[in-house]
Design a protein around this motif. Structure first.
Motif, PDB file in Angstrom:
ATOM      1  N   ASP A 242       0.800  -1.236   0.000  1.00  0.00           N
ATOM      2  CA  ASP A 242       0.000   0.000   0.000  1.00  0.00           C
ATOM      3  C   ASP A 242       0.830   1.282   0.000  1.00  0.00           C
ATOM      4  OD1 ASP A 242       0.549   0.916   2.690  1.00  0.00           O
ATOM      5  OD2 ASP A 242      -1.348   0.167   3.448  1.00  0.00           O
ATOM      6  N   ASP A 243       2.143   1.207   0.289  1.00  0.00           N
ATOM      7  CA  ASP A 243       2.963   2.428   0.299  1.00  0.00           C
ATOM      8  C   ASP A 243       3.020   3.076  -1.079  1.00  0.00           C
ATOM      9  OD1 ASP A 243       3.558   2.453   2.984  1.00  0.00           O
ATOM     10  OD2 ASP A 243       5.453   1.367   2.767  1.00  0.00           O
ATOM     11  N   LEU A 244       3.204   2.270  -2.113  1.00  0.00           N
ATOM     12  CA  LEU A 244       3.316   2.824  -3.467  1.00  0.00           C
ATOM     13  C   LEU A 244       2.013   3.467  -3.907  1.00  0.00           C
ATOM     14  CD1 LEU A 244       5.351  -0.011  -5.248  1.00  0.00           C
ATOM     15  CD2 LEU A 244       6.206   2.041  -4.080  1.00  0.00           C
ATOM     16  N   GLU A 245       0.899   2.801  -3.609  1.00  0.00           N
ATOM     17  CA  GLU A 245      -0.400   3.332  -4.017  1.00  0.00           C
ATOM     18  C   GLU A 245      -0.706   4.643  -3.305  1.00  0.00           C
ATOM     19  OE1 GLU A 245      -0.700  -1.189  -4.362  1.00  0.00           O
ATOM     20  OE2 GLU A 245       0.343   0.321  -3.164  1.00  0.00           O
TER      21      GLU A 245
ATOM     22  N   HIS B  70      -5.696  10.793 -13.501  1.00  0.00           N
ATOM     23  CA  HIS B  70      -5.390   9.460 -12.976  1.00  0.00           C
ATOM     24  C   HIS B  70      -5.657   9.325 -11.484  1.00  0.00           C
ATOM     25  CE1 HIS B  70      -3.125   9.768 -16.751  1.00  0.00           C
ATOM     26  NE2 HIS B  70      -3.383   8.483 -16.853  1.00  0.00           N
ATOM     27  N   LEU B  71      -6.293  10.352 -10.893  1.00  0.00           N
ATOM     28  CA  LEU B  71      -6.663  10.237  -9.484  1.00  0.00           C
ATOM     29  C   LEU B  71      -7.640   9.080  -9.247  1.00  0.00           C
ATOM     30  CD1 LEU B  71      -6.443  11.271  -6.615  1.00  0.00           C
ATOM     31  CD2 LEU B  71      -8.241  12.948  -7.139  1.00  0.00           C
ATOM     32  N   PRO B  72      -8.616   8.852 -10.127  1.00  0.00           N
ATOM     33  CA  PRO B  72      -9.493   7.681  -9.920  1.00  0.00           C
ATOM     34  C   PRO B  72      -8.724   6.358  -9.880  1.00  0.00           C
ATOM     35  CG  PRO B  72     -10.486   9.185 -11.498  1.00  0.00           C
ATOM     36  CD  PRO B  72      -9.093   9.682 -11.263  1.00  0.00           C
ATOM     37  N   ALA B  73      -7.676   6.233 -10.715  1.00  0.00           N
ATOM     38  CA  ALA B  73      -6.876   4.998 -10.705  1.00  0.00           C
ATOM     39  C   ALA B  73      -6.129   4.870  -9.384  1.00  0.00           C
ATOM     40  CB  ALA B  73      -5.892   5.008 -11.876  1.00  0.00           C
ATOM     41  N   LYS B  74      -5.637   5.973  -8.851  1.00  0.00           N
ATOM     42  CA  LYS B  74      -4.948   5.950  -7.554  1.00  0.00           C
ATOM     43  C   LYS B  74      -5.906   5.505  -6.456  1.00  0.00           C
ATOM     44  CE  LYS B  74      -2.972   9.053  -4.073  1.00  0.00           C
ATOM     45  NZ  LYS B  74      -1.507   8.975  -3.942  1.00  0.00           N
ATOM     46  N   ILE B  75      -7.081   6.094  -6.426  1.00  0.00           N
ATOM     47  CA  ILE B  75      -8.061   5.748  -5.401  1.00  0.00           C
ATOM     48  C   ILE B  75      -8.460   4.278  -5.518  1.00  0.00           C
ATOM     49  CG2 ILE B  75     -10.412   6.191  -4.584  1.00  0.00           C
ATOM     50  CD1 ILE B  75      -9.998   9.125  -5.405  1.00  0.00           C
ATOM     51  N   ALA B  76      -8.657   3.813  -6.749  1.00  0.00           N
ATOM     52  CA  ALA B  76      -9.015   2.404  -6.956  1.00  0.00           C
ATOM     53  C   ALA B  76      -7.900   1.479  -6.473  1.00  0.00           C
ATOM     54  CB  ALA B  76      -9.304   2.164  -8.435  1.00  0.00           C
ATOM     55  N   ALA B  77      -6.638   1.851  -6.738  1.00  0.00           N
ATOM     56  CA  ALA B  77      -5.508   1.025  -6.311  1.00  0.00           C
ATOM     57  C   ALA B  77      -5.406   0.977  -4.790  1.00  0.00           C
ATOM     58  CB  ALA B  77      -4.216   1.561  -6.919  1.00  0.00           C
ATOM     59  N   VAL B  78      -5.594   2.128  -4.142  1.00  0.00           N
ATOM     60  CA  VAL B  78      -5.556   2.170  -2.676  1.00  0.00           C
ATOM     61  C   VAL B  78      -6.670   1.308  -2.088  1.00  0.00           C
ATOM     62  CG1 VAL B  78      -5.866   3.659  -0.652  1.00  0.00           C
ATOM     63  CG2 VAL B  78      -4.405   4.413  -2.538  1.00  0.00           C
ATOM     64  N   HIS B  79      -7.838   1.357  -2.688  1.00  0.00           N
ATOM     65  CA  HIS B  79      -8.977   0.601  -2.164  1.00  0.00           C
ATOM     66  C   HIS B  79      -8.836  -0.902  -2.373  1.00  0.00           C
ATOM     67  CE1 HIS B  79     -11.874   4.295  -2.016  1.00  0.00           C
ATOM     68  NE2 HIS B  79     -10.921   4.326  -1.110  1.00  0.00           N
ATOM     69  N   ARG B  80      -7.846  -1.335  -3.139  1.00  0.00           N
ATOM     70  CA  ARG B  80      -7.567  -2.770  -3.237  1.00  0.00           C
ATOM     71  C   ARG B  80      -7.037  -3.306  -1.902  1.00  0.00           C
ATOM     72  NH1 ARG B  80      -9.726  -1.640  -7.418  1.00  0.00           N
ATOM     73  NH2 ARG B  80      -9.337  -2.514  -9.493  1.00  0.00           N
TER      74      ARG B  80
ATOM     75  N   ASP C 118      -7.417  -4.814   3.684  1.00  0.00           N
ATOM     76  CA  ASP C 118      -6.887  -5.144   4.999  1.00  0.00           C
ATOM     77  C   ASP C 118      -6.586  -3.882   5.803  1.00  0.00           C
ATOM     78  OD1 ASP C 118      -5.655  -7.478   6.697  1.00  0.00           O
ATOM     79  OD2 ASP C 118      -4.142  -5.880   6.704  1.00  0.00           O
ATOM     80  N   GLN C 119      -6.309  -2.795   5.113  1.00  0.00           N
ATOM     81  CA  GLN C 119      -5.953  -1.534   5.761  1.00  0.00           C
ATOM     82  C   GLN C 119      -7.077  -0.493   5.690  1.00  0.00           C
ATOM     83  OE1 GLN C 119      -2.493  -1.165   7.172  1.00  0.00           O
ATOM     84  NE2 GLN C 119      -3.083  -3.333   7.016  1.00  0.00           N
ATOM     85  N   SER C 120      -8.258  -0.913   5.299  1.00  0.00           N
ATOM     86  CA  SER C 120      -9.336   0.036   5.010  1.00  0.00           C
ATOM     87  C   SER C 120      -9.758   0.875   6.202  1.00  0.00           C
ATOM     88  CB  SER C 120     -10.550  -0.717   4.451  1.00  0.00           C
ATOM     89  OG  SER C 120     -11.022  -1.675   5.405  1.00  0.00           O
ATOM     90  N   GLY C 121      -9.452   0.427   7.413  1.00  0.00           N
ATOM     91  CA  GLY C 121      -9.839   1.194   8.590  1.00  0.00           C
ATOM     92  C   GLY C 121      -8.945   2.379   8.880  1.00  0.00           C
ATOM     93  N   LYS C 122      -7.807   2.479   8.210  1.00  0.00           N
ATOM     94  CA  LYS C 122      -6.885   3.591   8.454  1.00  0.00           C
ATOM     95  C   LYS C 122      -7.466   4.885   7.872  1.00  0.00           C
ATOM     96  CE  LYS C 122      -3.784   0.790  10.209  1.00  0.00           C
ATOM     97  NZ  LYS C 122      -2.548   0.459   9.511  1.00  0.00           N
ATOM     98  N   PRO C 123      -7.352   6.005   8.584  1.00  0.00           N
ATOM     99  CA  PRO C 123      -7.983   7.253   8.123  1.00  0.00           C
ATOM    100  C   PRO C 123      -7.431   7.787   6.816  1.00  0.00           C
ATOM    101  CG  PRO C 123      -6.535   7.663   9.994  1.00  0.00           C
ATOM    102  CD  PRO C 123      -6.661   6.180   9.876  1.00  0.00           C
ATOM    103  N   TYR C 124      -6.176   7.494   6.502  1.00  0.00           N
ATOM    104  CA  TYR C 124      -5.573   8.036   5.284  1.00  0.00           C
ATOM    105  C   TYR C 124      -5.887   7.208   4.046  1.00  0.00           C
ATOM    106  CZ  TYR C 124      -2.192   4.654   7.093  1.00  0.00           C
ATOM    107  OH  TYR C 124      -1.610   3.523   7.627  1.00  0.00           O
TER     108      TYR C 124
ATOM    109  N   ARG D 223       0.465  11.281   9.967  1.00  0.00           N
ATOM    110  CA  ARG D 223       0.187  10.029  10.674  1.00  0.00           C
ATOM    111  C   ARG D 223       1.012   8.880  10.135  1.00  0.00           C
ATOM    112  NH1 ARG D 223      -6.182   9.830  12.228  1.00  0.00           N
ATOM    113  NH2 ARG D 223      -6.494  12.043  12.589  1.00  0.00           N
ATOM    114  N   GLN D 224       1.367   7.997  11.031  1.00  0.00           N
ATOM    115  CA  GLN D 224       2.160   6.831  10.655  1.00  0.00           C
ATOM    116  C   GLN D 224       1.254   5.666  10.309  1.00  0.00           C
ATOM    117  OE1 GLN D 224       5.535   5.990  13.135  1.00  0.00           O
ATOM    118  NE2 GLN D 224       5.097   3.825  13.092  1.00  0.00           N
ATOM    119  N   PRO D 225       1.477   5.062   9.118  1.00  0.00           N
ATOM    120  CA  PRO D 225       0.614   3.920   8.743  1.00  0.00           C
ATOM    121  C   PRO D 225       0.850   2.721   9.645  1.00  0.00           C
ATOM    122  CG  PRO D 225       2.415   4.178   7.198  1.00  0.00           C
ATOM    123  CD  PRO D 225       2.483   5.342   8.117  1.00  0.00           C
TER     124      PRO D 225
END
Length: 332
Positions: A108-111, A246-256, A259-265, A330-332
Motif C-alpha cells: 500500500d505504500d506505493l499506491e 489518474h486520481l481515480p486509478a490511484k483511489i481504486a488502487a488504494v482501495h484494493r 486489509d488496511q481500510s480502517g486507516k484514516p488516510y 500520521r504513521q501507517p
C-alpha cells in the motif's frame, strides 16, 4: 574435409548459443533471439556436412543433394545475420519505453504515495516495476496483504511487483539484505527513474528503505522521493506530477488494500484532498509531490513523461521552489 567443416560449424554454434544464454537485461532479448537463430543454422550446417561425409564414404547418390544443401545453408546463415542486424538497428532507432522502479517498505505504500504518478506513467507507455520490502505482517494479515499488493499493482498498470519478506518494523536491521535485493532489481531493469520513500519520514521502515535505495542506486541518474502519510514537516517537494486524469486509478488502487481500510488516510476524501493541495502548488487540479534527490531531464525518453518549470513546453514534472507543509503526518 566435411568432418572438419562440421566441427567448425558446431563449435561456432556452441559459442554463439553460450553467449545467448548469458543473463542480461531486457534490452538484450532481441539480440539473444537473433543469436539463437544463427546457432540453429550453424548446427544444421554441421549436421549436413556430417551426412555428406557419410554418404560419400558409402557411395550414396544422395551425397550430391546433401552437398547442394550445404552450399545453400551459408546463404541462409547470411540472411539470418542480416535479419539480426536489422532488428538491432530498428531497436536502437525506435523509442525505448521509460523504465521506472518504485520501491516501498510495505504493501500500500506505493499506491498511497505515488499511485497517480505510477498509473499515469504506465498509461503513457512506461514500464513500471514495483518492489516492496515486507509483507506488512505487523500491520495486518501478511498473506492477504501480498495479494492486495498484486491487485494494487494491477490497478496502476505496473508490469510486475515483487513483495519481499523482510521483517516489518525492523527493516533497518536488514539494511544489507535490502541493498542487495535493490541492486539486483536495478541491474535487471536498468531503470531511468527510481522513486522511493523520503528520508523525512517518521516511520522507521520508510527511512530505512530510503537509505537502502540511496546506497543501492548510488550510480542512478534520477531518484525521486514520494510523500507517505507519515512524512515529517521537513518533507519539501520540489517536483509535482499532474495526476488530474489518474486520481481515480490511484483511489481504486488504494482501495484494493481492504486489509488496511480502517486507516484514516485510506479514504477517497483524504486522497483527493492531498492531491488537490499538491495540485495547487503545481498549478494543476490534482498532483503528487516529490523531493528530487537528483533528476536527469535530458533523456530522450523523458519528454512524454516529465515536465520541468524551466522547459514546460516539453517536460511533464513541474518543479517549484516553495516549501510545502504536509497536511497529514500520521504513521501507517
Amino acid at each position: 574435409m566435411h568432418v572438419i567443416d562440421a566441427v567448425v560449424a558446431a563449435s561456432c554454434a556452441v559459442i554463439v548459443l553460450g553467449a545467448c544464454s548469458l543473463r542480461g537485461s531486457d534490452r538484450n532479448r532481441e539480440r539473444a533471439r537473433s543469436g539463437c537463430l544463427i546457432s540453429a543454422a550453424l548446427l544444421v550446417i554441421a549436421v549436413l556436412n556430417l551426412l555428406v561425409e557419410l554418404a560419400d564414404r558409402a557411395g550414396d547418390p544422395a551425397a550430391v543433394a546433401l552437398h547442394s544443401a550445404t552450399l545453400v545453408m551459408p546463404l541462409v546463415l547470411v540472411g539470418l545475420g542480416l535479419m539480426g542486424i536489422r532488428g538491432v538497428t530498428a531497436e536502437a532507432g525506435a523509442a525505448t519505453p521509460l523504465r521506472v522502479v518504485a520501491i516501498g517498505a510495505h504493501p500500500d505504500d506505493l499506491e498511497l504515495a505515488a499511485g497517480g504518478t505510477l498509473a499515469r506513467w504506465a498509461s503513457e507507455g512506461a514500464h513500471v516495476h514495483g518492489l516492496v520490502m515486507s509483507h506488512g505482517s505487523r500491520g495486518g494479515d501478511a498473506e492477504r496483504r501480498i495479494h492486495e499488493a498484486v491487485a494494487g499493482a494491477h490497478a496502476m498498470g505496473l508490469v510486475d511487483i515483487d513483495v519481499l519478506d523482510h521483517p516489518d518494523t525492523c527493516l533497518a536491521e536488514h539494511a544489507n539484505e535490502m541493498v542487495l535485493a535493490i541492486e539486483d532489481t536495478l541491474r535487471r531493469i536498468e531503470p531511468d527513474i527510481i522513486i522511493t520513500h523520503s528520508h523525512h519520514d517518521a516511520h522507521q521502515d520508510h527511512a530505512a528503505v530510503h537509505d537502502a535505495v540511496m546506497r543501492a542506486a548510488r550510480r542512478a541518474t534520477s531518484i525521486l522521493c514520494f510523500e507517505s502519510p507519515s512524512v515529517t514537516s521537513e518533507f519539501s517537494p520540489t517536483a509535482f506530477v499532474d495526476i488530474s486524469a489518474h486520481l481515480p486509478a490511484k483511489i481504486a488502487a488504494v482501495h484494493r488494500h481492504r486489509d488496511q481500510s480502517g486507516k484514516p488516510y485510506m479514504g477517497a476524501d483524504r486522497l483527493r484532498g492531498m492531491a488537490a493541495f499538491r495540485g495547487s502548488q503545481g498549478r494543476v487540479e490534482f498532483a503528487e509531490g516529490f523531493e528530487q534527490m537528483r533528476m536527469l531531464v535530458g533523456d530522450h525518453r523523458a519528454p512524454s513523461i516529465v515536465r520541468s518549470e524551466h522547459r514546460a513546453e516539453t517536460l511533464e514534472i513541474r518543479t517549484a521552489s516553495t516549501r510545502l507543509e504536509p497536511v497529514d503526518g500520521r504513521q501507517p
